[in-house]
Design a protein around this motif. Structure first.
Motif, PDB file in Angstrom:
ATOM      1  N   ALA A   3       0.833  -1.203   0.000  1.00 41.06           N
ATOM      2  CA  ALA A   3       0.000   0.000   0.000  1.00 41.06           C
ATOM      3  C   ALA A   3       0.872   1.260   0.000  1.00 41.06           C
ATOM      4  O   ALA A   3       0.611   2.211  -0.753  1.00 41.06           O
ATOM      5  CB  ALA A   3      -0.921  -0.001   1.220  1.00 41.06           C
TER       6      ALA A   3
ATOM      7  N   MET B 185      -7.284  -5.119   1.113  1.00 39.35           N
ATOM      8  CA  MET B 185      -6.419  -3.972   0.817  1.00 39.35           C
ATOM      9  C   MET B 185      -6.313  -3.730  -0.682  1.00 39.35           C
ATOM     10  O   MET B 185      -6.479  -2.605  -1.170  1.00 39.35           O
ATOM     11  CB  MET B 185      -5.028  -4.207   1.404  1.00 39.35           C
TER      12      MET B 185
ATOM     13  N   THR C 197      -8.114   2.198   4.004  1.00 40.74           N
ATOM     14  CA  THR C 197      -7.883   0.913   3.340  1.00 40.74           C
ATOM     15  C   THR C 197      -7.251  -0.087   4.295  1.00 40.74           C
ATOM     16  O   THR C 197      -7.696  -1.236   4.418  1.00 40.74           O
ATOM     17  CB  THR C 197      -6.962   1.102   2.118  1.00 40.74           C
ATOM     18  N   LEU C 198      -6.190   0.339   4.985  1.00 34.07           N
ATOM     19  CA  LEU C 198      -5.468  -0.554   5.891  1.00 34.07           C
ATOM     20  C   LEU C 198      -6.323  -0.950   7.085  1.00 34.07           C
ATOM     21  O   LEU C 198      -6.297  -2.108   7.530  1.00 34.07           O
ATOM     22  CB  LEU C 198      -4.180   0.127   6.372  1.00 34.07           C
TER      23      LEU C 198
ATOM     24  N   ALA D  96      -8.842  -3.562   6.024  1.00 28.71           N
ATOM     25  CA  ALA D  96      -8.150  -4.811   5.702  1.00 28.71           C
ATOM     26  C   ALA D  96      -7.762  -5.580   6.963  1.00 28.71           C
ATOM     27  O   ALA D  96      -8.041  -6.787   7.083  1.00 28.71           O
ATOM     28  CB  ALA D  96      -6.907  -4.506   4.867  1.00 28.71           C
TER      29      ALA D  96
END
Length: 410
Positions: A233, A371, A390-391, A394
């Motif tokens: 990422a 992710m 996003t993280l 995830a």
């Protein structure tokens, strides 16, 4: 058989030394990300270091091969310390070749390539000494580990400052750190750990090595993916938005690592006792302690995040200057990401203790797929906080699945 059994220190002392040493060491690694900004004319070196650290996270998963948790869980001493050291030599060298080639291929500039290669040498020593820390943990002498990490922390900061002041070269500064830490391994760690075991001479048969490599591979691949969740990422973010943008993000978000390390190291000394409960057939007691550990880690991470959010302006302003203040909104969600990271590592380690190594892979596959699915649209929509969101989603997805597996385990 441990020579140091009669010299064990208590569980609380082990927890204290392990926590103090780990937090101090990781704090010094974080301080290095602050110093690289202060000792450079722009955020270029900061971005290169952040990129190198992201490759280093992948290396750690492969170089340590998740042996320490398995080693501590080996309460019946099926494998000797020499076996574990021998396996670690194999994994450290193999990971060095693989990650070195990967790092050179994906690095966006020469400065970053040099930082990646030198940082991997530093991580190779860090990964090797981790197997000695496993011996110390089994011998209930985590004070050795704590003192080792305190010494290393001092060296990381002092040698980095000297290197940057004298050479103005990031790669040469990292080389100085690597040399200093290798000397600590040779002069301190090997001598201390040797008193707890029959032998630390690397020795493992091909059959045992292949068996352990196969058995641990699902977990290793899972941990590799766990590291790749953040690393990939960040690498995408650097490529899409520039190394300086990643440097700014890393400068704000990296203090969160201290919270993560503190939360994680509170539970590490308890993995052995939980493994013992499992070996003795007390599954209910093991499950109760496991859930308690996870809740403790989450509570500690969230609790430590509150003062960081309240005083973020003063803290980050003092560290980086006024140029960082427009990005303060990145910190609160980054701290939530930190809680997610700590949680997924707790669940992964507990699954190893429960001998559900294949499930550790599933946990991290879920996190990686989530992710990969959300990264591009969320960063396009929310920039740096899109990376955080996003993280967070995830890691929470993987953690919830792992918790479900643990609750269903006998």
């Amino acid at each position: 058989m441990s020579h140091g059994a009669n010299n064990e220190i208590g569980l609380k002392a082990n927890i204290a030394w392990n926590t103090i040493g780990s937090v101090f060491y990781q704090g010094c690694l974080w301080l290095m990300t602050v110093l690289v900004v202060r000792l450079s004319s722009d955020y270029q070196n900061s971005g290169s270091l952040a990129f190198a650290m992201s490759i280093g996270n992948i290396y750690t998963a492969l170089g340590t091969y998740t042996v320490r948790t398995f080693q501590v869980s080996d309460v019946k001493n099926t494998y000797s310390a020499s076996n574990y050291v021998g396996l670690r030599v194999v994994t450290v060298l193999g990971a060095l070749l693989g990650c070195g080639a990967y790092g050179l291929a994906v690095s966006p500039s020469f400065t970053t390539r040099a930082a990646v290669v030198t940082f991997l040498l530093f991580k190779a020593d860090e990964s090797f000494v981790n197997v000695l820390y496993g011996c110390d943990q089994k011998g209930m002498r985590l004070d050795y580990v704590g003192k080792s990490q305190i010494i290393r922390g001092f060296l990381v900061v002092s040698l980095f400052v000297v290197g940057m002041e004298v050479t103005r070269n990031l790669a040469l500064s990292i080389i100085l750190i690597a040399i200093g830490c290798i000397l600590v391994t040779l002069l301190y760690d090997l001598r201390k750990t040797n008193g707890l075991t029959d032998s630390l001479k690397p020795k493992i048969s091909k059959e045992k090595a292949l068996y352990l490599l196969r058995k641990l591979f699902p977990t290793v691949l899972g941990n590799f993916l766990a590291g790749l969740v953040t690393s990939a990422a960040r690498q995408y973010f650097a490529i899409a938005f520039g190394e300086e943008a990643l440097g700014i993000y890393a400068s704000v978000a990296t203090p969160c690592v201290i919270v993560q390390v503190l939360a994680q190291n509170l539970y590490t000394p308890m993995l052995g006792p939980i493994a013992t409960l499992r070996a003795n057939g007390d599954n209910r007691g093991a499950r109760r302690k496991s859930i308690g550990l996870l809740l403790t880690v989450i509570g500690v991470a969230l609790g430590l995040s509150i003062p960081l959010v309240l005083f973020s302006g003063a803290i980050l302003g003092a560290l980086y200057g006024e140029t960082i203040l427009p990005y303060l909104d990145v910190l609160p969600p980054a701290l939530l990401v930190t809680t997610g990271v700590a949680s997924i590592y707790v669940v992964t380690d507990l699954l190893i203790v429960y001998d559900k190594l294949r499930k550790t892979l599933t946990v991290n596959v879920i996190a990686f797929v989530v992710m990969a699915s959300l990264l591009v649209p969320l960063t396009s929509l929310c920039y740096m906080n899109g990376l955080n969101l996003t993280l967070l989603i995830a890691y929470l997805s993987g953690t919830l699945y792992g918790l479900w597996v643990l609750l269903r385990s006998s």
